[in-house]
Design a protein around this motif. Structure first.
Motif, PDB file in Angstrom:
ATOM      1  N   CYS A 180       0.872  -1.186   0.000  1.00  0.00           N
ATOM      2  CA  CYS A 180       0.000   0.000   0.000  1.00  0.00           C
ATOM      3  C   CYS A 180       0.905   1.231   0.000  1.00  0.00           C
ATOM      4  O   CYS A 180       1.152   1.851   1.050  1.00  0.00           O
ATOM      5  N   ALA A 189      -5.426  -0.773   4.932  1.00  0.00           N
ATOM      6  CA  ALA A 189      -6.039  -1.120   3.647  1.00  0.00           C
ATOM      7  C   ALA A 189      -5.721  -0.003   2.666  1.00  0.00           C
ATOM      8  O   ALA A 189      -5.293   1.103   3.038  1.00  0.00           O
ATOM      9  N   ASP A 217      -6.892   1.463  -1.590  1.00  0.00           N
ATOM     10  CA  ASP A 217      -7.596   1.320  -2.858  1.00  0.00           C
ATOM     11  C   ASP A 217      -6.865   2.141  -3.899  1.00  0.00           C
ATOM     12  O   ASP A 217      -5.701   2.506  -3.704  1.00  0.00           O
ATOM     13  N   ARG A 218      -7.533   2.441  -4.989  1.00  0.00           N
ATOM     14  CA  ARG A 218      -6.855   3.111  -6.085  1.00  0.00           C
ATOM     15  C   ARG A 218      -6.413   4.525  -5.714  1.00  0.00           C
ATOM     16  O   ARG A 218      -5.382   5.015  -6.194  1.00  0.00           O
ATOM     17  N   ARG A 220      -3.242   8.686  -2.072  1.00  0.00           N
ATOM     18  CA  ARG A 220      -2.111   7.959  -2.645  1.00  0.00           C
ATOM     19  C   ARG A 220      -1.026   8.911  -3.141  1.00  0.00           C
ATOM     20  O   ARG A 220       0.163   8.649  -2.971  1.00  0.00           O
ATOM     21  N   PRO A 267     -10.569   3.778   2.298  1.00  0.00           N
ATOM     22  CA  PRO A 267     -10.761   2.337   2.072  1.00  0.00           C
ATOM     23  C   PRO A 267     -11.331   1.603   3.278  1.00  0.00           C
ATOM     24  O   PRO A 267     -11.795   0.473   3.140  1.00  0.00           O
TER      25      PRO A 267
END
Length: 581
Positions: A436, A470, A472-473, A549, A559
């Motif tokens: 991650c 966790a 995600d995109r 991100r 997420p």
């Protein structure tokens, strides 16, 4: 057209090279046929979207524009009022015209009835048909040159012809014999004597088939005959049409005039309000020099004066608060820096005593250990004060680099491992198998996670602590869950205030400065992320850190859920072995 399809199919099957030939008389279009309905479908969908966009735009303008609402409401109410007044006026005019016409028609019919009875009495012998014909024509001649009415004499016996007297030069194409309604005939034949009756009917034209309104008055002439007068209502209809057109025109002009008046009056009120709203928005955006223009001495002018006074007072107070805040930040920074020198000397002396504590008496040894712990806590407090002062001054910077959030979680858990072991608490890590990676400052994020884990251990009441990560995109997140005392309603926001404690009487076992969560919140905000808390009394709490991100991008979601998943199952604690990720 039914034979065209087989010809095309045969042409397609017999063409060389596997390419179908275009039908005769039709241009080739790249081997594709155009569905005639597809164009209509696209046009329908386009019109539907345009209509929806128009409705949404009108609804949006209606909600946002006071000017539009006032004008529209004025127009609608004016239209309803004019429609009601017009209906009443036209009804009164129609009633007056018909009442006058009925009175005149009854009088004319009574006069004609008396004349016909006198003629019948004087000519009791002779040709009855000839007499009725003459009476009908004579009565029709009495209507004058304008032909105000037509005369119809009908026998009381069915299937016999009657007599029609009319001005042939005036209405040669009118079928008066068919204009007498059956209901009026039945009503007269059922009555006794020469009582008059009237009703409305239609006069049909032989030339164009049109029907004109008419008033029919009838009565029994003798036991064998009935006398009817047919009065055309064309003149009355023309007057009524003129009144209707006049009312419609005057009403339309009046509604438009009221709309213009509403526009002008509303504009005089809405324009200063819009100006005040714009000034308030600029003032809220930080432009403390914004002022409204004062015009006149009315209520709106007093509003502008009051707004300007309020803006001036706010500007003065904010400037005073900014100066005070600046002095406070400077004081904290200066004190923190100045205390570092004596603190370093005290720490050096304390380290020497702490290293030789085994040679001291028990009471002295305990004092040296307390001195060492409090010096370390004092050092942490000074470091936190300096960090807070940097955030307050806007001088905090980030050392961004791509890092795996799992590494930060493992480091934070490792730093708090000794504290957890002392309290007999197990820290459970639930990390994803895939990396991650996100762009963040490792030093600040490690500090946030270490603070969250230590706080969870401090308030876990001996139960395990769960740390979940966790990604995600667009974002990565870490949630730290404990099953301890929890948070009361509203404390999920207060816990990030400086020096705030959920229970002031609670004894700290791990120290702490009271600034950890405040600094953590500032660090998360500096990254463009979120640091949020959830808790329930006796059910524990959960803190969630969410980061984008990529740096300089807006965080739109996380997420991980803020509320623990086990609460969606209706239980406060997860069952043993149950996966709550």
């Amino acid at each position: 057209m039914t034979a065209a399809a087989p010809e095309e199919e045969r042409g397609a099957a017999g063409s060389e090279g596997g390419r179908s030939a275009p039908p005769s008389g039709r241009p080739e279009s790249g081997g594709r046929r155009t569905d005639p309905g597809s164009g209509l479908t696209r046009a329908y969908l386009f019109a539907q979207r345009a209509a929806r966009a128009l409705v949404r735009g009108a609804h949006t303008n209606w909600r946002r524009s006071l000017h539009l609402r006032v004008i529209s409401t004025t127009l609608v109410l004016s239209l309803l009022v004019m429609a009601g007044l017009g209906y009443v006026l036209i009804s009164q005019v129609r009633s007056g015209l018909l009442d006058a016409k009925i009175g005149t028609a009854v009088n004319d019919h009574r006069a004609g009835l008396n004349y016909a009875l006198a003629e019948l009495q004087e000519n009791e012998t002779g040709d009855r048909d000839r007499l009725m014909y003459n009476i009908a024509n004579e009565l029709a001649d009495r209507s004058g040159d304008t032909g105000l009415y037509g005369v119809v004499i009908l026998p009381s016996v069915d299937d016999e012809l009657g007599w029609v007297g009319e001005k042939l030069e005036e209405a040669p194409d009118k079928k008066l014999e068919d204009s007498v309604p059956e209901r009026l005939i039945d009503q007269i034949r059922d009555s006794m004597g020469d009582q008059q009756y009237h009703t409305y009917a239609r006069i049909q034209s032989d030339t164009d088939g049109t029907e004109d309104p008419a008033l029919v008055v009838g009565a029994e002439l003798t036991h064998a005959y009935e006398l009817y007068y047919v009065f055309p209502l064309q003149h009355e209809q023309e007057i009524l049409d003129l009144v209707q057109r006049t009312v419609a025109l005057v009403g339309t002009l009046l509604v438009i005039l009221l709309g213009l008046i509403a526009y002008v009056v509303t504009r005089q009120v809405v324009t200063p309000i819009r100006s005040a709203a714009q000034s308030a928005e600029r003032l809220a955006a930080g432009d403390l020099s914004e002022r409204m223009t004062v015009q006149g001495e009315d209520d709106l002018a007093r509003l502008a004066v009051s707004f300007n006074d309020m803006a001036g007072t706010l500007q003065e107070k904010i400037q005073e608060l900014e100066e005070l805040s600046k002095l406070q930040r400077q004081f904290v920074s200066d004190v923190s820096h100045e205390l570092r020198t004596p603190l370093t000397t005290i720490k050096m002396a304390g380290d020497l005593l702490f290293d030789d504590r085994d040679e001291l008496e028990p009471a002295m040894r305990r004092s040296v250990e307390l001195l060492q712990s409090q010096v370390e806590r004092f050092e942490e407090l000074l470091a936190d004060l300096l960090e807070i002062s940097r955030h307050d001054a806007g001088a905090a910077t980030l050392g961004i680099e791509p890092s795996d959030i799992r590494d930060a979680v493992m480091k934070a858990v490792g730093d708090a491992e000794q504290i957890a072991e002392k309290r007999g608490i197990k820290v459970i890590m639930r990390l994803p198998a895939d990396p991650c990676v996100a762009e963040y400052d490792p030093r600040r994020i490690n500090r946030i996670l270490r603070n969250l884990v230590v706080n969870a251990i401090e308030h876990s009441e001996g139960r395990d602590v769960v740390v979940t990560a966790a990604g995600d995109r667009d974002a990565v997140a870490v949630a730290v869950r404990d099953y301890g005392v929890g948070l009361k309603e509203g404390e999920e926001h207060l816990c990030f205030d400086r020096f705030w404690r959920a229970d002031p009487a609670r004894v700290r076992t791990t120290g702490g400065t009271g600034l950890g969560l405040s600094i953590a919140k500032e660090d998360a905000t500096l990254h463009g992320g979120w640091l949020q808390a959830w808790g329930m009394p006796g059910q524990g709490s959960q803190f969630r850190l969410s980061l984008p991100r990529h740096a300089e991008t807006e965080l739109r979601g996380s997420p991980l859920p803020l509320v623990p998943p086990e609460f969606s199952l209706g239980r406060a604690y997860p069952r043993e072995g149950e996966d709550t990720t």
